[in-house]
Design a protein around this motif. Structure first.
Motif, mmCIF file in Angstrom:
data_model
loop_
_atom_site.group_PDB
_atom_site.id
_atom_site.type_symbol
_atom_site.label_atom_id
_atom_site.label_comp_id
_atom_site.label_asym_id
_atom_site.label_seq_id
_atom_site.Cartn_x
_atom_site.Cartn_y
_atom_site.Cartn_z
ATOM 1 N N ASN A 152 -0.333 52.506 -65.162
ATOM 2 C CA ASN A 152 1.088 52.922 -66.136
ATOM 3 C C ASN A 152 1.794 52.834 -64.704
ATOM 4 O OD1 ASN A 152 0.020 53.765 -68.316
ATOM 5 N ND2 ASN A 152 -0.724 55.573 -67.864
ATOM 6 N N TYR A 153 1.794 53.099 -63.562
ATOM 7 C CA TYR A 153 2.972 52.829 -62.482
ATOM 8 C C TYR A 153 2.714 51.675 -61.238
ATOM 9 C CZ TYR A 153 2.917 57.376 -65.144
ATOM 10 O OH TYR A 153 3.973 58.655 -65.607
ATOM 11 N N ARG A 154 1.641 50.903 -61.505
ATOM 12 C CA ARG A 154 1.258 50.048 -60.215
ATOM 13 C C ARG A 154 3.016 50.062 -59.760
ATOM 14 N NH1 ARG A 154 -3.258 45.739 -60.022
ATOM 15 N NH2 ARG A 154 -4.065 48.065 -58.961
ATOM 16 N N LYS A 155 3.420 48.837 -60.145
ATOM 17 C CA LYS A 155 5.084 48.631 -59.748
ATOM 18 C C LYS A 155 5.915 48.924 -59.359
ATOM 19 C CE LYS A 155 3.268 43.907 -61.897
ATOM 20 N NZ LYS A 155 2.985 42.625 -60.211
ATOM 21 N N LYS A 156 6.035 50.660 -59.889
ATOM 22 C CA LYS A 156 6.821 51.684 -59.690
ATOM 23 C C LYS A 156 7.526 51.684 -58.362
ATOM 24 C CE LYS A 156 8.639 56.016 -60.410
ATOM 25 N NZ LYS A 156 7.821 57.632 -60.025
ATOM 26 N N LEU A 157 8.749 51.722 -58.102
ATOM 27 C CA LEU A 157 8.911 51.983 -56.308
ATOM 28 C C LEU A 157 9.170 53.049 -56.872
ATOM 29 C CD1 LEU A 157 11.319 48.488 -56.123
ATOM 30 C CD2 LEU A 157 9.314 49.312 -55.763
ATOM 31 N N ILE A 158 8.979 53.431 -54.995
ATOM 32 C CA ILE A 158 9.164 55.091 -55.128
ATOM 33 C C ILE A 158 10.341 55.050 -53.643
ATOM 34 C CG2 ILE A 158 7.058 55.614 -55.645
ATOM 35 C CD1 ILE A 158 5.792 56.134 -52.627
ATOM 36 N N GLN A 159 10.587 55.850 -53.134
ATOM 37 C CA GLN A 159 12.139 56.185 -52.633
ATOM 38 C C GLN A 159 11.063 56.945 -51.243
ATOM 39 O OE1 GLN A 159 14.508 55.204 -52.791
ATOM 40 N NE2 GLN A 159 15.367 54.873 -50.287
ATOM 41 N N VAL A 160 10.386 55.657 -50.019
ATOM 42 C CA VAL A 160 9.995 56.585 -48.795
ATOM 43 C C VAL A 160 11.266 58.040 -48.240
ATOM 44 C CG1 VAL A 160 9.795 56.122 -47.030
ATOM 45 C CG2 VAL A 160 8.813 54.641 -48.556
ATOM 46 N N PRO A 161 11.067 58.844 -48.036
ATOM 47 C CA PRO A 161 11.399 60.178 -47.592
ATOM 48 C C PRO A 161 12.547 59.299 -45.855
ATOM 49 C CG PRO A 161 10.032 60.943 -48.268
ATOM 50 C CD PRO A 161 9.753 59.280 -48.296
ATOM 51 N N GLU A 162 13.319 59.717 -45.934
ATOM 52 C CA GLU A 162 14.095 58.816 -44.396
ATOM 53 C C GLU A 162 13.587 59.440 -43.546
ATOM 54 O OE1 GLU A 162 18.547 59.131 -43.185
ATOM 55 O OE2 GLU A 162 18.636 58.594 -44.955
ATOM 56 N N GLU A 163 13.295 60.595 -43.124
ATOM 57 C CA GLU A 163 12.904 61.732 -41.907
ATOM 58 C C GLU A 163 10.930 61.300 -41.996
ATOM 59 O OE1 GLU A 163 13.327 62.971 -44.550
ATOM 60 O OE2 GLU A 163 11.362 64.728 -45.598
ATOM 61 N N LEU A 164 10.048 59.796 -42.758
ATOM 62 C CA LEU A 164 9.554 59.391 -42.586
ATOM 63 C C LEU A 164 9.341 57.869 -42.308
ATOM 64 C CD1 LEU A 164 7.464 60.353 -45.864
ATOM 65 C CD2 LEU A 164 7.653 61.748 -43.800
ATOM 66 N N LEU A 165 10.259 56.925 -42.122
ATOM 67 C CA LEU A 165 10.828 55.925 -41.932
ATOM 68 C C LEU A 165 10.215 55.050 -40.766
ATOM 69 C CD1 LEU A 165 14.360 55.112 -43.281
ATOM 70 C CD2 LEU A 165 11.829 54.844 -44.393
ATOM 71 N N GLY A 166 9.765 56.119 -39.263
ATOM 72 C CA GLY A 166 9.457 55.710 -38.137
ATOM 73 C C GLY A 166 8.811 56.263 -38.035
ATOM 74 N N PHE A 167 7.297 56.521 -38.753
ATOM 75 C CA PHE A 167 6.044 57.124 -38.514
ATOM 76 C C PHE A 167 5.428 55.765 -38.463
ATOM 77 C CE2 PHE A 167 5.921 61.511 -40.494
ATOM 78 C CZ PHE A 167 6.895 62.040 -40.283
ATOM 79 N N PRO A 168 5.302 54.785 -39.158
ATOM 80 C CA PRO A 168 4.679 53.929 -38.578
ATOM 81 C C PRO A 168 4.163 53.303 -37.628
ATOM 82 C CG PRO A 168 5.307 53.298 -40.579
ATOM 83 C CD PRO A 168 6.523 54.252 -40.659
ATOM 84 N N LYS A 169 5.384 52.607 -37.059
ATOM 85 C CA LYS A 169 6.233 52.520 -35.394
ATOM 86 C C LYS A 169 5.052 54.108 -34.474
ATOM 87 C CE LYS A 169 9.512 49.187 -36.100
ATOM 88 N NZ LYS A 169 11.470 49.054 -35.782
ATOM 89 N N GLU A 170 5.780 54.879 -34.787
ATOM 90 C CA GLU A 170 5.442 56.593 -34.098
ATOM 91 C C GLU A 170 3.746 56.096 -33.425
ATOM 92 O OE1 GLU A 170 7.065 59.783 -35.005
ATOM 93 O OE2 GLU A 170 9.215 58.570 -35.141
ATOM 94 N N ILE A 171 2.775 56.031 -34.663
ATOM 95 C CA ILE A 171 1.630 55.975 -35.637
ATOM 96 C C ILE A 171 0.909 55.109 -34.417
ATOM 97 C CG2 ILE A 171 -0.244 56.297 -36.451
ATOM 98 C CD1 ILE A 171 2.035 57.358 -38.744
ATOM 99 N N LYS A 172 1.519 53.787 -35.013
ATOM 100 C CA LYS A 172 0.479 52.842 -33.776
ATOM 101 C C LYS A 172 1.137 52.820 -32.186
ATOM 102 C CE LYS A 172 1.823 48.696 -37.419
ATOM 103 N NZ LYS A 172 2.034 47.768 -37.693
ATOM 104 N N ALA A 173 2.124 53.681 -31.715
ATOM 105 C CA ALA A 173 2.031 53.986 -30.076
ATOM 106 C C ALA A 173 1.063 54.425 -29.740
ATOM 107 C CB ALA A 173 3.817 53.623 -29.777
ATOM 108 N N LEU A 174 1.033 55.972 -30.499
ATOM 109 C CA LEU A 174 0.055 57.004 -30.649
ATOM 110 C C LEU A 174 -0.962 56.702 -30.113
ATOM 111 C CD1 LEU A 174 2.298 59.492 -32.567
ATOM 112 C CD2 LEU A 174 1.678 59.801 -29.934
ATOM 113 N N LEU A 175 -1.773 55.815 -31.996
ATOM 114 C CA LEU A 175 -2.957 54.546 -31.258
ATOM 115 C C LEU A 175 -3.937 54.203 -30.321
ATOM 116 C CD1 LEU A 175 -3.085 53.891 -35.474
ATOM 117 C CD2 LEU A 175 -4.956 55.805 -33.876
ATOM 118 N N LYS A 176 -2.400 52.829 -29.468
ATOM 119 C CA LYS A 176 -3.515 52.421 -28.611
ATOM 120 C C LYS A 176 -2.667 52.887 -27.222
ATOM 121 C CE LYS A 176 0.135 48.352 -29.938
ATOM 122 N NZ LYS A 176 1.225 47.675 -29.787
ATOM 123 N N LYS A 177 -2.702 54.732 -27.080
ATOM 124 C CA LYS A 177 -2.652 55.456 -25.932
ATOM 125 C C LYS A 177 -4.065 55.378 -25.649
ATOM 126 C CE LYS A 177 1.834 57.491 -26.338
ATOM 127 N NZ LYS A 177 2.866 58.885 -25.570
#
Length: 133
Positions: free
Chosen positions: A108-133
Motif C-alpha cells: 500500500n505505501y511502497r512509493k509514498k514519500l516520507i519527510q526525513v526529520p531535519e535533525e537526522l539529515l547529517g547522520f549518514p555522513k557522521e555514521i560513516k565517519a565513525l565506522l571508519k575509525k
C-alpha cells in the motif's frame, strides 16, 4: 546591444537552472520512501551498533520512525520500538516491525514519500565517519 541582451538572457537561464537543480537536490535529501530511508539511515546505524556498540544514532533514528508510519499504524510502530528500546535491544526493532507490517506496507505505501526529520539529515555522513575509525 543584441549581444548584451542575449548574454544577459543566457546568464539568467543558467542561473535559474542552478537554482532549480539545487532545490531539487535539497528536496531529494529530505524526502524519500521508507525503504531508502532504512537503507541510508537505519542500516548504517545498525552496523555502527553491531561493530562499535554505539546505539546513540540508532536510538535517535528509531525515536523518529513512528512519525513516518501510516496514520493508522503509528501507535503500533511506537509500541514496538519503545518495547525493544526498553529492553536495550534497538537492533531488534526492525525485524519486529518487518514481521508485522512489511507486506502491507510494501503493498500500500511502497512509493509514498516520507519527510526525513531535519535533525537526522547529517547522520549518514557522521555514521560513516565513525565506522571508519
Amino acid at each position: 546591444m543584441k549581444v548584451k541582451l542575449l548574454l544577459s538572457l543566457g546568464l539568467l537561464f543558467v542561473s535559474f537552472g542552478f537554482v532549480l537543480n539545487a532545490e531539487k537536490k535539497a528536496k531529494s535529501a529530505t524526502e524519500m520512501n521508507l525503504h531508502d530511508f532504512m537503507e541510508d539511515y537505519t542500516k548504517p546505524a545498525t552496523k555502527l551498533y553491531d561493530k562499535k556498540d554505539n546505539a546513540e544514532y540508532l536510538n535517535k533514528i528509531l525515536e523518529k520512525v513512528p512519525d513516518m508510519a501510516p496514520e493508522e499504524q503509528k501507535a503500533e510502530w511506537k509500541e514496538i520500538i519503545d518495547a525493544k528500546l526498553a529492553l536495550g535491544k534497538p537492533d531488534e526493532t526492525c525485524k519486529s516491525c518487518h514481521t508485522k507490517f512489511k507486506k502491507e506496507y510494501k503493498k500500500n505505501y511502497r512509493k509514498k514519500l516520507i519527510q526525513v526529520p531535519e535533525e537526522l539529515l547529517g547522520f549518514p555522513k557522521e555514521i560513516k565517519a565513525l565506522l571508519k575509525k
